[in-house]
Motif scaffolding. Sequence first.
Motif, PDB file in Angstrom:
ATOM      1  N   GLN A  98      -3.749   4.382  -5.452  1.00  0.00           N
ATOM      2  CA  GLN A  98      -5.129   4.443  -5.703  1.00  0.00           C
ATOM      3  C   GLN A  98      -5.612   5.882  -5.281  1.00  0.00           C
ATOM      4  OE1 GLN A  98      -7.655   1.046  -4.628  1.00  0.00           O
ATOM      5  NE2 GLN A  98      -6.093  -0.073  -3.995  1.00  0.00           N
ATOM      6  N   ASN A  99      -4.459   6.830  -5.295  1.00  0.00           N
ATOM      7  CA  ASN A  99      -4.737   8.171  -4.692  1.00  0.00           C
ATOM      8  C   ASN A  99      -3.780   9.119  -5.150  1.00  0.00           C
ATOM      9  OD1 ASN A  99      -5.942  10.207  -3.071  1.00  0.00           O
ATOM     10  ND2 ASN A  99      -4.521   9.674  -1.196  1.00  0.00           N
ATOM     11  N   ARG A 100      -3.662   9.446  -6.445  1.00  0.00           N
ATOM     12  CA  ARG A 100      -3.188  10.618  -7.078  1.00  0.00           C
ATOM     13  C   ARG A 100      -1.773  10.457  -6.659  1.00  0.00           C
ATOM     14  NH1 ARG A 100      -6.709  14.159  -9.391  1.00  0.00           N
ATOM     15  NH2 ARG A 100      -5.363  15.670  -8.973  1.00  0.00           N
ATOM     16  N   PHE A 101      -1.040   9.508  -6.715  1.00  0.00           N
ATOM     17  CA  PHE A 101       0.350   9.434  -6.538  1.00  0.00           C
ATOM     18  C   PHE A 101       0.780   9.417  -4.839  1.00  0.00           C
ATOM     19  CE2 PHE A 101       0.436  11.112 -10.760  1.00  0.00           C
ATOM     20  CZ  PHE A 101       1.225  10.125 -11.531  1.00  0.00           C
ATOM     21  N   PHE A 102      -0.104   9.445  -4.031  1.00  0.00           N
ATOM     22  CA  PHE A 102       0.211   9.148  -2.821  1.00  0.00           C
ATOM     23  C   PHE A 102      -0.092   7.647  -2.487  1.00  0.00           C
ATOM     24  CE2 PHE A 102      -1.202  13.410  -2.823  1.00  0.00           C
ATOM     25  CZ  PHE A 102      -0.755  14.230  -1.863  1.00  0.00           C
ATOM     26  N   ALA A 103       0.888   7.113  -2.353  1.00  0.00           N
ATOM     27  CA  ALA A 103       2.276   7.370  -2.004  1.00  0.00           C
ATOM     28  C   ALA A 103       3.452   6.572  -2.894  1.00  0.00           C
ATOM     29  CB  ALA A 103       2.839   7.315  -0.575  1.00  0.00           C
ATOM     30  N   HIS A 116      18.121   1.179  -5.780  1.00  0.00           N
ATOM     31  CA  HIS A 116      17.362   0.644  -6.647  1.00  0.00           C
ATOM     32  C   HIS A 116      17.179   1.358  -8.046  1.00  0.00           C
ATOM     33  CE1 HIS A 116      15.463  -3.400  -7.963  1.00  0.00           C
ATOM     34  NE2 HIS A 116      14.842  -2.638  -8.730  1.00  0.00           N
ATOM     35  N   LYS A 117      17.759   1.219  -9.023  1.00  0.00           N
ATOM     36  CA  LYS A 117      17.527   2.056 -10.218  1.00  0.00           C
ATOM     37  C   LYS A 117      16.145   1.647 -11.162  1.00  0.00           C
ATOM     38  CE  LYS A 117      22.305   3.518 -11.068  1.00  0.00           C
ATOM     39  NZ  LYS A 117      23.302   3.476 -12.123  1.00  0.00           N
ATOM     40  N   ASP A 118      16.100   0.427 -11.269  1.00  0.00           N
ATOM     41  CA  ASP A 118      15.004   0.102 -12.051  1.00  0.00           C
ATOM     42  C   ASP A 118      13.499  -0.014 -11.250  1.00  0.00           C
ATOM     43  OD1 ASP A 118      13.526  -0.754 -14.597  1.00  0.00           O
ATOM     44  OD2 ASP A 118      14.939  -2.664 -14.521  1.00  0.00           O
ATOM     45  N   VAL A 119      12.948   1.294 -11.330  1.00  0.00           N
ATOM     46  CA  VAL A 119      11.847   1.468 -10.388  1.00  0.00           C
ATOM     47  C   VAL A 119      10.848   2.570 -11.192  1.00  0.00           C
ATOM     48  CG1 VAL A 119      12.945   3.100  -8.654  1.00  0.00           C
ATOM     49  CG2 VAL A 119      10.645   1.655  -8.479  1.00  0.00           C
ATOM     50  N   HIS A 120       9.795   2.149 -11.462  1.00  0.00           N
ATOM     51  CA  HIS A 120       8.845   3.241 -12.308  1.00  0.00           C
ATOM     52  C   HIS A 120       7.699   3.271 -11.460  1.00  0.00           C
ATOM     53  CE1 HIS A 120      11.978   2.380 -15.263  1.00  0.00           C
ATOM     54  NE2 HIS A 120      11.433   3.521 -15.809  1.00  0.00           N
ATOM     55  N   VAL A 121       7.031   4.409 -11.950  1.00  0.00           N
ATOM     56  CA  VAL A 121       5.538   4.746 -11.294  1.00  0.00           C
ATOM     57  C   VAL A 121       4.556   4.421 -12.466  1.00  0.00           C
ATOM     58  CG1 VAL A 121       4.079   6.218 -10.367  1.00  0.00           C
ATOM     59  CG2 VAL A 121       6.616   6.258  -9.718  1.00  0.00           C
ATOM     60  N   LEU A 122       3.485   3.781 -12.011  1.00  0.00           N
ATOM     61  CA  LEU A 122       2.381   3.411 -13.098  1.00  0.00           C
ATOM     62  C   LEU A 122       1.489   4.989 -13.294  1.00  0.00           C
ATOM     63  CD1 LEU A 122       0.565   1.834 -14.748  1.00  0.00           C
ATOM     64  CD2 LEU A 122      -0.839   1.250 -12.883  1.00  0.00           C
ATOM     65  N   ASP A 123       1.259   5.619 -14.308  1.00  0.00           N
ATOM     66  CA  ASP A 123       0.924   6.680 -14.753  1.00  0.00           C
ATOM     67  C   ASP A 123      -0.577   6.749 -14.539  1.00  0.00           C
ATOM     68  OD1 ASP A 123       0.620   9.549 -14.981  1.00  0.00           O
ATOM     69  OD2 ASP A 123       0.827   9.219 -17.156  1.00  0.00           O
ATOM     70  N   GLY A 124      -1.020   7.304 -13.711  1.00  0.00           N
ATOM     71  CA  GLY A 124      -2.634   7.196 -13.221  1.00  0.00           C
ATOM     72  C   GLY A 124      -3.075   6.040 -12.478  1.00  0.00           C
ATOM     73  N   GLY A 125      -2.035   5.448 -11.984  1.00  0.00           N
ATOM     74  CA  GLY A 125      -2.503   4.197 -10.713  1.00  0.00           C
ATOM     75  C   GLY A 125      -3.438   3.279 -11.074  1.00  0.00           C
ATOM     76  N   LEU A 126      -4.267   2.852 -10.055  1.00  0.00           N
ATOM     77  CA  LEU A 126      -5.125   1.616 -10.476  1.00  0.00           C
ATOM     78  C   LEU A 126      -6.269   2.344 -11.396  1.00  0.00           C
ATOM     79  CD1 LEU A 126      -5.701  -1.034  -9.368  1.00  0.00           C
ATOM     80  CD2 LEU A 126      -7.155  -0.086  -7.874  1.00  0.00           C
ATOM     81  N   HIS A 127      -6.761   3.309 -11.297  1.00  0.00           N
ATOM     82  CA  HIS A 127      -7.595   3.798 -12.050  1.00  0.00           C
ATOM     83  C   HIS A 127      -7.364   3.965 -13.623  1.00  0.00           C
ATOM     84  CE1 HIS A 127     -11.146   6.451 -13.402  1.00  0.00           C
ATOM     85  NE2 HIS A 127     -10.325   7.208 -14.196  1.00  0.00           N
ATOM     86  N   ALA A 128      -6.422   4.318 -13.913  1.00  0.00           N
ATOM     87  CA  ALA A 128      -5.833   3.853 -15.211  1.00  0.00           C
ATOM     88  C   ALA A 128      -5.849   2.678 -15.728  1.00  0.00           C
ATOM     89  CB  ALA A 128      -4.521   4.594 -15.674  1.00  0.00           C
ATOM     90  N   TRP A 129      -5.320   1.524 -14.746  1.00  0.00           N
ATOM     91  CA  TRP A 129      -5.272   0.244 -15.055  1.00  0.00           C
ATOM     92  C   TRP A 129      -6.612  -0.424 -15.304  1.00  0.00           C
ATOM     93  CZ3 TRP A 129      -2.044  -3.791 -16.009  1.00  0.00           C
ATOM     94  CH2 TRP A 129      -2.522  -5.037 -15.478  1.00  0.00           C
TER      95      TRP A 129
END
Length: 280
Positions: A98-103, A116-129
């Motif tokens: 909820q803080n611009r890729f932190f953390a 662990h290879k199959d891990v991704h980051v949600l672009d835009g975080g909770l705000h995008a959701w």
Amino acid sequence: MSESGDPLVSADWLMANISAPDVRIVDATWFAPWTDPPETAHDLWKRGHIPKAVYFDIDDIADLNSPYPHMLPDAVKFSSRVRKLGLGDGSRIVVYDQNRFFASARAWWMLRVMGHKDVHVLDGGLHAWVTEGGALDDLPTPPGERHFTPRVRSDLIMDARGMEQLVGSARVRIIDARPDGRFFGRDPEPRPGMPSGHIPGSINVPGNLLVTEDGRMKSASELARLIPEPAKPTVATCGSGVTAAITALALARLGNWDVAVYDGSWTEWVSDPARPIAKG
């Protein structure tokens, strides 16, 4: 052992896949203590999170015996902690914050260091959701313990001794993600008593330049202008190893999945007065 594709997923993708039995969602929000946040990240998670999300605390899933903040724990502690969160072998893990890729970027890097290879980051975080119409949940997520097999990738983590050997070497690029005032020694460090400046030979690409105003990662073409020669062997550093992971995430988006993070970063570097400091 390189990975491929985009390390980021969109809110639309997560909405379409959230019900898949192998998808695990992680909220890794973190606030630097000197920002004096009105709520803790864990309190924010309790108040509202993406359904199924567990809370990943980088200050707890850490080497608590280290004098430096949130350092990577050993494989035994890491696997024990994430196993209890329901993160394990065969999981497709999506990390957000909820803080611009932190953390979220830091948690993404930690999971990859542990193999662990199959891990991704949600672009835009909770705000995008939320912007895309995603619902929030305020109920605890039953983790359902899952086995996690650590396969440590030592090439993705750098220590002080390794950094000392890189000073004066042109074979590996050092990118410092701190704001330019701290990098060039004009502004003080937020941690009391700590000098500002930078590791000799490093270059400055502030982490905030990699992120748009609405908290999404910039496009690959924009990132390539900010970080030329993306395939060049690179170590990312910052104040304490959090913003540096955003640099690693950005370079993965440009195809370089092998960027190491200097875990102790500036906090560790300046702890030894014998280590050189550059300014200007």
